[in-house]
Design a protein around this motif. Structure first.
Motif, PDB file in Angstrom:
ATOM      1  N   ARG A   1       0.812  -1.227   0.000  1.00  0.00           N
ATOM      2  CA  ARG A   1       0.000   0.000   0.000  1.00  0.00           C
ATOM      3  C   ARG A   1       0.838   1.265   0.000  1.00  0.00           C
ATOM      4  NH1 ARG A   1      -5.436  -1.614  -0.766  1.00  0.00           N
ATOM      5  NH2 ARG A   1      -5.633  -3.642   0.279  1.00  0.00           N
ATOM      6  N   CYS A   2       0.331   2.262  -0.686  1.00  0.00           N
ATOM      7  CA  CYS A   2       0.827   3.623  -0.557  1.00  0.00           C
ATOM      8  C   CYS A   2       0.452   4.112   0.846  1.00  0.00           C
ATOM      9  CB  CYS A   2       0.137   4.476  -1.614  1.00  0.00           C
ATOM     10  SG  CYS A   2       0.694   6.162  -1.728  1.00  0.00           S
ATOM     11  N   VAL A   3       1.331   4.821   1.514  1.00  0.00           N
ATOM     12  CA  VAL A   3       1.036   5.326   2.856  1.00  0.00           C
ATOM     13  C   VAL A   3       1.270   6.829   2.894  1.00  0.00           C
ATOM     14  CG1 VAL A   3       1.656   5.270   5.295  1.00  0.00           C
ATOM     15  CG2 VAL A   3       1.591   3.141   3.976  1.00  0.00           C
ATOM     16  N   GLY A   4       0.355   7.523   3.527  1.00  0.00           N
ATOM     17  CA  GLY A   4       0.489   8.961   3.656  1.00  0.00           C
ATOM     18  C   GLY A   4       0.328   9.415   5.094  1.00  0.00           C
TER      19      GLY A   4
ATOM     20  N   GLU B   1      -4.894  18.158   5.908  1.00  0.00           N
ATOM     21  CA  GLU B   1      -4.058  18.309   4.719  1.00  0.00           C
ATOM     22  C   GLU B   1      -3.032  17.182   4.662  1.00  0.00           C
ATOM     23  OE1 GLU B   1      -1.514  21.736   4.741  1.00  0.00           O
ATOM     24  OE2 GLU B   1      -0.737  21.323   6.747  1.00  0.00           O
ATOM     25  N   GLY B   2      -2.603  16.865   3.454  1.00  0.00           N
ATOM     26  CA  GLY B   2      -1.548  15.887   3.287  1.00  0.00           C
ATOM     27  C   GLY B   2      -0.206  16.489   3.618  1.00  0.00           C
ATOM     28  N   VAL B   3       0.659  15.699   4.232  1.00  0.00           N
ATOM     29  CA  VAL B   3       1.962  16.175   4.659  1.00  0.00           C
ATOM     30  C   VAL B   3       3.075  15.454   3.909  1.00  0.00           C
ATOM     31  CG1 VAL B   3       3.544  16.375   6.616  1.00  0.00           C
ATOM     32  CG2 VAL B   3       1.084  16.735   6.948  1.00  0.00           C
ATOM     33  N   ALA B   4       3.029  14.130   3.900  1.00  0.00           N
ATOM     34  CA  ALA B   4       4.074  13.335   3.257  1.00  0.00           C
ATOM     35  C   ALA B   4       3.483  12.008   2.826  1.00  0.00           C
ATOM     36  CB  ALA B   4       5.244  13.110   4.209  1.00  0.00           C
ATOM     37  N   GLY B   5       4.013  11.462   1.735  1.00  0.00           N
ATOM     38  CA  GLY B   5       3.543  10.180   1.255  1.00  0.00           C
ATOM     39  C   GLY B   5       4.704   9.338   0.773  1.00  0.00           C
ATOM     40  N   ILE B   6       4.497   8.021   0.777  1.00  0.00           N
ATOM     41  CA  ILE B   6       5.558   7.116   0.358  1.00  0.00           C
ATOM     42  C   ILE B   6       4.941   5.933  -0.384  1.00  0.00           C
ATOM     43  CG2 ILE B   6       5.551   5.825   2.545  1.00  0.00           C
ATOM     44  CD1 ILE B   6       8.668   5.707   2.246  1.00  0.00           C
ATOM     45  N   SER B   7       5.618   5.512  -1.434  1.00  0.00           N
ATOM     46  CA  SER B   7       5.124   4.386  -2.224  1.00  0.00           C
ATOM     47  C   SER B   7       5.323   3.078  -1.467  1.00  0.00           C
ATOM     48  CB  SER B   7       5.857   4.341  -3.569  1.00  0.00           C
ATOM     49  OG  SER B   7       7.251   4.155  -3.365  1.00  0.00           O
TER      50      SER B   7
ATOM     51  N   TYR C   1      -1.969  14.366  13.876  1.00  0.00           N
ATOM     52  CA  TYR C   1      -1.346  13.701  12.732  1.00  0.00           C
ATOM     53  C   TYR C   1      -1.937  12.304  12.553  1.00  0.00           C
ATOM     54  CZ  TYR C   1       2.158  17.326  12.125  1.00  0.00           C
ATOM     55  OH  TYR C   1       2.787  18.523  11.875  1.00  0.00           O
ATOM     56  N   TYR C   2      -2.361  12.023  11.327  1.00  0.00           N
ATOM     57  CA  TYR C   2      -2.931  10.735  10.971  1.00  0.00           C
ATOM     58  C   TYR C   2      -2.058  10.054   9.917  1.00  0.00           C
ATOM     59  CZ  TYR C   2      -7.366  12.789  12.677  1.00  0.00           C
ATOM     60  OH  TYR C   2      -8.344  13.381  13.414  1.00  0.00           O
TER      61      TYR C   2
ATOM     62  N   ASN D   1      -4.565  12.702  -2.153  1.00  0.00           N
ATOM     63  CA  ASN D   1      -6.010  12.602  -2.366  1.00  0.00           C
ATOM     64  C   ASN D   1      -6.576  11.612  -1.357  1.00  0.00           C
ATOM     65  OD1 ASN D   1      -8.618  12.216  -3.214  1.00  0.00           O
ATOM     66  ND2 ASN D   1      -8.101  12.071  -5.377  1.00  0.00           N
ATOM     67  N   GLU D   2      -7.319  12.099  -0.389  1.00  0.00           N
ATOM     68  CA  GLU D   2      -7.811  11.242   0.692  1.00  0.00           C
ATOM     69  C   GLU D   2      -8.707  10.122   0.180  1.00  0.00           C
ATOM     70  OE1 GLU D   2      -9.382  13.135   4.112  1.00  0.00           O
ATOM     71  OE2 GLU D   2      -7.809  14.654   4.204  1.00  0.00           O
ATOM     72  N   LYS D   3      -9.308  10.306  -0.986  1.00  0.00           N
ATOM     73  CA  LYS D   3     -10.186   9.266  -1.534  1.00  0.00           C
ATOM     74  C   LYS D   3      -9.403   8.009  -1.899  1.00  0.00           C
ATOM     75  CE  LYS D   3     -13.578  12.517  -3.389  1.00  0.00           C
ATOM     76  NZ  LYS D   3     -14.273  13.012  -4.610  1.00  0.00           N
ATOM     77  N   ASN D   4      -8.100   8.129  -2.053  1.00  0.00           N
ATOM     78  CA  ASN D   4      -7.269   6.979  -2.388  1.00  0.00           C
ATOM     79  C   ASN D   4      -6.835   6.183  -1.165  1.00  0.00           C
ATOM     80  OD1 ASN D   4      -7.319   7.554  -5.154  1.00  0.00           O
ATOM     81  ND2 ASN D   4      -5.562   8.938  -4.991  1.00  0.00           N
ATOM     82  N   TYR D   5      -7.159   6.669   0.019  1.00  0.00           N
ATOM     83  CA  TYR D   5      -6.699   6.027   1.250  1.00  0.00           C
ATOM     84  C   TYR D   5      -7.881   5.408   1.986  1.00  0.00           C
ATOM     85  CZ  TYR D   5      -2.288   8.326   0.333  1.00  0.00           C
ATOM     86  OH  TYR D   5      -1.118   8.715  -0.248  1.00  0.00           O
TER      87      TYR D   5
END
Length: 127
Positions: free
Chosen positions: A34-37, A48-54, A96-97, A110-114
């Motif tokens: 999974r992608c994690v943000g 808001e999004g802060v950081a993401g990782i593949s 922080y989530y 994009n929160e819809k992807n999580y």
């Protein structure tokens, strides 16, 4: 049962460092694919999004306000994603989530992807 569990939050003075952790709790989904943000919600503001990782950890993304200060990483053997916060500022104060999902544009905010979310950990930075 919460799919993801955040930890490491707390109170600190501006300029200090903090390392957040996000662990898969044994929930039956494939965390390592999974992608994690990391997302945050400051008091009275929208999340808001802060950081993401593949999934492999080879691609990362950051919101402009944290570039050069925050670092996201993951250890798939431990099913854990980290957010190292350096040179913190009072405006980093937020709940922080972490979230996990699937996205063709991973990492993105994009929160819809999580699909899977934790309950959050509070970070308070004082001046």
């Amino acid at each position: 049962q919460t799919p993801l569990v955040e930890s490491g939050g707390g109170s600190l003075q501006a300029g200090g460092s903090l390392k957040l952790s996000c662990a898969a709790s044994g929930y039956t989904f494939s965390f390592v694919t999974r992608c994690v943000g990391w997302f945050r919600q400051p008091p009275g503001k929208e999340r808001e999004g802060v950081a993401g990782i593949s999934a492999s950890g080879t691609r990362t993304s950051y919101v402009d306000s944290v570039k050069g200060r925050f670092t996201i990483s993951r250890d798939n053997a431990k099913k854990t994603v980290y957010l190292l916060m350096n040179t913190t500022k009072p405006e980093d104060t937020a709940l922080y989530y972490c979230a996990a999902g699937t996205s063709v544009t991973c990492p993105d905010f994009n929160e819809k992807n999580y699909r899977y979310w934790g309950q959050g950990t509070q970070v308070t930075v004082s001046s």
